[in-house]
Design a protein around this motif. Sequence first.
Motif, PDB file in Angstrom:
ATOM      1  N   ALA A   1     -41.906 -12.658 -10.530  1.00 13.30           N
ATOM      2  CA  ALA A   1     -41.734 -13.696 -11.546  1.00 13.30           C
ATOM      3  C   ALA A   1     -41.192 -13.104 -12.846  1.00 13.30           C
ATOM      4  O   ALA A   1     -40.323 -13.691 -13.509  1.00 13.30           O
ATOM      5  N   VAL A   2     -41.687 -11.922 -13.215  1.00 17.59           N
ATOM      6  CA  VAL A   2     -41.197 -11.239 -14.414  1.00 17.59           C
ATOM      7  C   VAL A   2     -39.716 -10.902 -14.258  1.00 17.59           C
ATOM      8  O   VAL A   2     -38.912 -11.098 -15.178  1.00 17.59           O
ATOM      9  N   LEU A   3     -39.347 -10.411 -13.079  1.00 20.86           N
ATOM     10  CA  LEU A   3     -37.944 -10.082 -12.815  1.00 20.86           C
ATOM     11  C   LEU A   3     -37.061 -11.324 -12.888  1.00 20.86           C
ATOM     12  O   LEU A   3     -35.934 -11.266 -13.391  1.00 20.86           O
ATOM     13  N   ALA A   4     -37.557 -12.447 -12.382  1.00 19.39           N
ATOM     14  CA  ALA A   4     -36.770 -13.681 -12.411  1.00 19.39           C
ATOM     15  C   ALA A   4     -36.514 -14.131 -13.844  1.00 19.39           C
ATOM     16  O   ALA A   4     -35.401 -14.567 -14.179  1.00 19.39           O
ATOM     17  N   ILE A   5     -37.517 -14.020 -14.694  1.00 16.11           N
ATOM     18  CA  ILE A   5     -37.346 -14.395 -16.102  1.00 16.11           C
ATOM     19  C   ILE A   5     -36.277 -13.539 -16.761  1.00 16.11           C
ATOM     20  O   ILE A   5     -35.378 -14.027 -17.443  1.00 16.11           O
ATOM     21  N   GLY A   6     -36.370 -12.227 -16.547  1.00  6.31           N
ATOM     22  CA  GLY A   6     -35.380 -11.326 -17.130  1.00  6.31           C
ATOM     23  C   GLY A   6     -33.982 -11.571 -16.600  1.00  6.31           C
ATOM     24  O   GLY A   6     -33.002 -11.493 -17.353  1.00  6.31           O
ATOM     25  N   THR A   7     -33.881 -11.895 -15.315  1.00 10.40           N
ATOM     26  CA  THR A   7     -32.572 -12.143 -14.707  1.00 10.40           C
ATOM     27  C   THR A   7     -31.887 -13.343 -15.338  1.00 10.40           C
ATOM     28  O   THR A   7     -30.672 -13.335 -15.580  1.00 10.40           O
ATOM     29  N   VAL A   8     -32.638 -14.398 -15.604  1.00 11.24           N
ATOM     30  CA  VAL A   8     -32.065 -15.593 -16.237  1.00 11.24           C
ATOM     31  C   VAL A   8     -31.511 -15.241 -17.613  1.00 11.24           C
ATOM     32  O   VAL A   8     -30.394 -15.638 -17.974  1.00 11.24           O
ATOM     33  N   PHE A   9     -32.266 -14.460 -18.396  1.00  8.10           N
ATOM     34  CA  PHE A   9     -31.808 -14.052 -19.727  1.00  8.10           C
ATOM     35  C   PHE A   9     -30.501 -13.279 -19.637  1.00  8.10           C
ATOM     36  O   PHE A   9     -29.539 -13.549 -20.369  1.00  8.10           O
ATOM     37  N   TRP A  10     -30.468 -12.256 -18.741  1.00  4.81           N
ATOM     38  CA  TRP A  10     -29.281 -11.392 -18.742  1.00  4.81           C
ATOM     39  C   TRP A  10     -28.086 -12.126 -18.145  1.00  4.81           C
ATOM     40  O   TRP A  10     -26.942 -11.939 -18.600  1.00  4.81           O
ATOM     41  N   ALA A  11     -28.291 -12.970 -17.131  1.00  4.60           N
ATOM     42  CA  ALA A  11     -27.163 -13.666 -16.503  1.00  4.60           C
ATOM     43  C   ALA A  11     -26.517 -14.665 -17.465  1.00  4.60           C
ATOM     44  O   ALA A  11     -25.288 -14.709 -17.601  1.00  4.60           O
TER      45      ALA A  11
ATOM     46  N   PHE B   1     -23.930 -11.286 -30.722  1.00  6.27           N
ATOM     47  CA  PHE B   1     -25.167 -12.031 -30.535  1.00  6.27           C
ATOM     48  C   PHE B   1     -25.576 -12.062 -29.071  1.00  6.27           C
ATOM     49  O   PHE B   1     -26.743 -11.797 -28.733  1.00  6.27           O
ATOM     50  N   TRP B   2     -24.643 -12.348 -28.186  1.00  5.63           N
ATOM     51  CA  TRP B   2     -24.994 -12.478 -26.770  1.00  5.63           C
ATOM     52  C   TRP B   2     -25.281 -11.128 -26.123  1.00  5.63           C
ATOM     53  O   TRP B   2     -26.048 -11.044 -25.167  1.00  5.63           O
ATOM     54  N   ARG B   3     -24.702 -10.062 -26.645  1.00  2.00           N
ATOM     55  CA  ARG B   3     -25.071  -8.738 -26.144  1.00  2.00           C
ATOM     56  C   ARG B   3     -26.513  -8.407 -26.514  1.00  2.00           C
ATOM     57  O   ARG B   3     -27.234  -7.752 -25.761  1.00  2.00           O
ATOM     58  N   ALA B   4     -26.944  -8.869 -27.679  1.00  2.00           N
ATOM     59  CA  ALA B   4     -28.329  -8.666 -28.070  1.00  2.00           C
ATOM     60  C   ALA B   4     -29.272  -9.431 -27.134  1.00  2.00           C
ATOM     61  O   ALA B   4     -30.298  -8.900 -26.695  1.00  2.00           O
ATOM     62  N   VAL B   5     -28.919 -10.674 -26.807  1.00  2.21           N
ATOM     63  CA  VAL B   5     -29.730 -11.458 -25.873  1.00  2.21           C
ATOM     64  C   VAL B   5     -29.740 -10.795 -24.495  1.00  2.21           C
ATOM     65  O   VAL B   5     -30.759 -10.774 -23.799  1.00  2.21           O
ATOM     66  N   ASN B   6     -28.596 -10.239 -24.113  1.00  2.00           N
ATOM     67  CA  ASN B   6     -28.512  -9.520 -22.842  1.00  2.00           C
ATOM     68  C   ASN B   6     -29.495  -8.357 -22.805  1.00  2.00           C
ATOM     69  O   ASN B   6     -30.156  -8.102 -21.792  1.00  2.00           O
ATOM     70  N   GLY B   7     -29.633  -7.657 -23.917  1.00  2.00           N
ATOM     71  CA  GLY B   7     -30.588  -6.557 -23.991  1.00  2.00           C
ATOM     72  C   GLY B   7     -32.016  -7.023 -23.799  1.00  2.00           C
ATOM     73  O   GLY B   7     -32.830  -6.327 -23.184  1.00  2.00           O
ATOM     74  N   LEU B   8     -32.331  -8.217 -24.286  1.00  2.00           N
ATOM     75  CA  LEU B   8     -33.677  -8.763 -24.100  1.00  2.00           C
ATOM     76  C   LEU B   8     -33.978  -8.984 -22.617  1.00  2.00           C
ATOM     77  O   LEU B   8     -35.073  -8.669 -22.138  1.00  2.00           O
ATOM     78  N   GLY B   9     -33.010  -9.531 -21.885  1.00  2.00           N
ATOM     79  CA  GLY B   9     -33.206  -9.739 -20.452  1.00  2.00           C
ATOM     80  C   GLY B   9     -33.400  -8.434 -19.702  1.00  2.00           C
ATOM     81  O   GLY B   9     -34.294  -8.311 -18.858  1.00  2.00           O
ATOM     82  N   LEU B  10     -32.577  -7.441 -20.016  1.00  2.00           N
ATOM     83  CA  LEU B  10     -32.700  -6.144 -19.353  1.00  2.00           C
ATOM     84  C   LEU B  10     -34.017  -5.455 -19.724  1.00  2.00           C
ATOM     85  O   LEU B  10     -34.572  -4.702 -18.921  1.00  2.00           O
ATOM     86  N   ALA B  11     -34.516  -5.719 -20.932  1.00  2.00           N
ATOM     87  CA  ALA B  11     -35.791  -5.136 -21.352  1.00  2.00           C
ATOM     88  C   ALA B  11     -36.928  -5.596 -20.462  1.00  2.00           C
ATOM     89  O   ALA B  11     -37.880  -4.843 -20.202  1.00  2.00           O
ATOM     90  N   ILE B  12     -36.857  -6.813 -19.987  1.00  2.00           N
ATOM     91  CA  ILE B  12     -37.899  -7.338 -19.114  1.00  2.00           C
ATOM     92  C   ILE B  12     -37.736  -6.804 -17.698  1.00  2.00           C
ATOM     93  O   ILE B  12     -38.714  -6.503 -17.005  1.00  2.00           O
ATOM     94  N   VAL B  13     -36.494  -6.648 -17.257  1.00  2.00           N
ATOM     95  CA  VAL B  13     -36.218  -6.315 -15.858  1.00  2.00           C
ATOM     96  C   VAL B  13     -36.457  -4.844 -15.534  1.00  2.00           C
ATOM     97  O   VAL B  13     -37.117  -4.504 -14.538  1.00  2.00           O
ATOM     98  N   ILE B  14     -35.948  -3.929 -16.352  1.00  2.00           N
ATOM     99  CA  ILE B  14     -35.904  -2.511 -15.979  1.00  2.00           C
ATOM    100  C   ILE B  14     -37.290  -1.897 -15.782  1.00  2.00           C
ATOM    101  O   ILE B  14     -37.547  -1.260 -14.747  1.00  2.00           O
ATOM    102  N   PRO B  15     -38.245  -2.052 -16.723  1.00  2.00           N
ATOM    103  CA  PRO B  15     -39.579  -1.470 -16.464  1.00  2.00           C
ATOM    104  C   PRO B  15     -40.267  -2.082 -15.247  1.00  2.00           C
ATOM    105  O   PRO B  15     -40.981  -1.380 -14.517  1.00  2.00           O
TER     106      PRO B  15
END
Length: 500
Positions: free
Chosen positions: A110-120, A137-151
């Motif tokens: 579920a955590v991965l799914a949330i991050g995937t939506v942000f980065w996509a 701006f959108w590159r910054a939002v992209n970083g937020l999604g990857l922050a959730i996914v990678i760990p």
Amino acid sequence: MIHPILALILFRMQEYFSKFTFYSITALHFFSSCRSKKIFGFSVSLILINLASIMERADENLLPAVYKEVSAAFNVGPTDLGYLNFLMNFLKSIASPLAGVLAIHYDRPAVLAIGTVFWALSTGAVGVSQNFQQVAFWRAVNGLGLAIVIPALQSFIADSYKDGTRGAGFGLLSLIGAVGGIGGSILATVMAGKDYWGLPGWRLAFLVVALVSLIIGLPVYLYSTDPRRIPGNHILDDDDYERLHLSSKDVLPPTSIWIDSWVAMRSVMKVKSFQIIVLQGIIGSLPWTAIVFFTMWFELIGFDNRSSAALNSLFAIGCASGAFLGGVIADHMSQYYPDSARIMCAQFSAFMGIPFSWILLTVIPQSTDCWLAYAVTLFFMGITISWCATAANNPIFAEVVPPKHRTMIYAFDRALEGSFASFAAPAVGLVTEKIYGYDAKTVNIVNGSAEGAYALSRGLLTMMIVPFGVCVLFYSPLYLVFKRDRDTAKLSSFKDQELI
């Protein structure tokens, strides 16, 4: 008496409801069976997690592959391009603890799914941005999604392999993820030189990756099962699974998510091995952040899009192969030298960055006639400098904290290392422009520029050789503290088990 038409409608509704119920039950059984299936000895969950890694790496490699086109489209230079990378990496770093907080109380799919939506969604938005501020701006939002996914990805792998095989597990994740990195880089670099239906190719590449990421994110959420909830995990043996399962539960009655997160953060931050690896990682991440300028450097030398993509692909293939090779070698050596083998492998890998950076950026003539020399150097450079994470850092993190804190330790590693390392990209731009005289207004990016290539190469050299050398030294204190931290983590896990 019911009207005939109304009766027919009610009958049809009942029929459709029955079919919907049947298909829903069938789908649930199908989802459940897919979760338990294995393909080539690997669970569907692990396969889907690696697919997510492919798309994550593809997303990260898109923008650096089209720096030249973005520079021309928005009339910006290396410093501004570096700030784009800085924004993404900085947000990806400081927001990483969010993954640790979420993973304490929610399943990681579920955590991965949330991050995937942000980065996509943010990746697609970059593809349609009309000015440089929107891209930022959108590159910054992209970083937020990857922050959730990678760990979450890293802790998922750590929980899926035993102590003696985690190097290979992380190496395999890196190897498979590199397919996405290579694919994303090639896709963007090759498409960037053309227009498709009136749309610049670099924009279309972002939209394609965004769509595929969303498509991958759905089965990850539906079919993946958190290793903490799989009895009889196919990789963990019974003893390891029992320890993992019990120690991941709350020993005391559940408190608030913030109290649990604060306790986990404090526990992680006190680990000496974690502190040392983060310290070396702050320095050791600088060269890898600077490497995003390789594509632009190749094109300034005069290589076309296809030649630049091929060079980047060879380097990526070398890094992927080296990450897996380093993980396997460290696993094998740790059977004989459990307290030092992983540290030695990491120091060797960091040291090899010094001679290869020197050869690549100063010894080989900056000419299109030297494509083969660049190709060979990049390939072997990738094989030797990519061991640290898979051979040492990630496996050591999994061993020096109890299983329930693994997502948090990976999250804080990204937060601390990445936030400092994110300054490397704009630093390369500043060194290139202020010290070596790169001028975006006079450099001919389209046809190549010897002066621009020279200036950029010297900026890259400055940000690579010194950090690699310092990184070698900073690994040394691990020889003194790793064994003690590992034993402490095992004792903590056993105490949790006894309390339960």
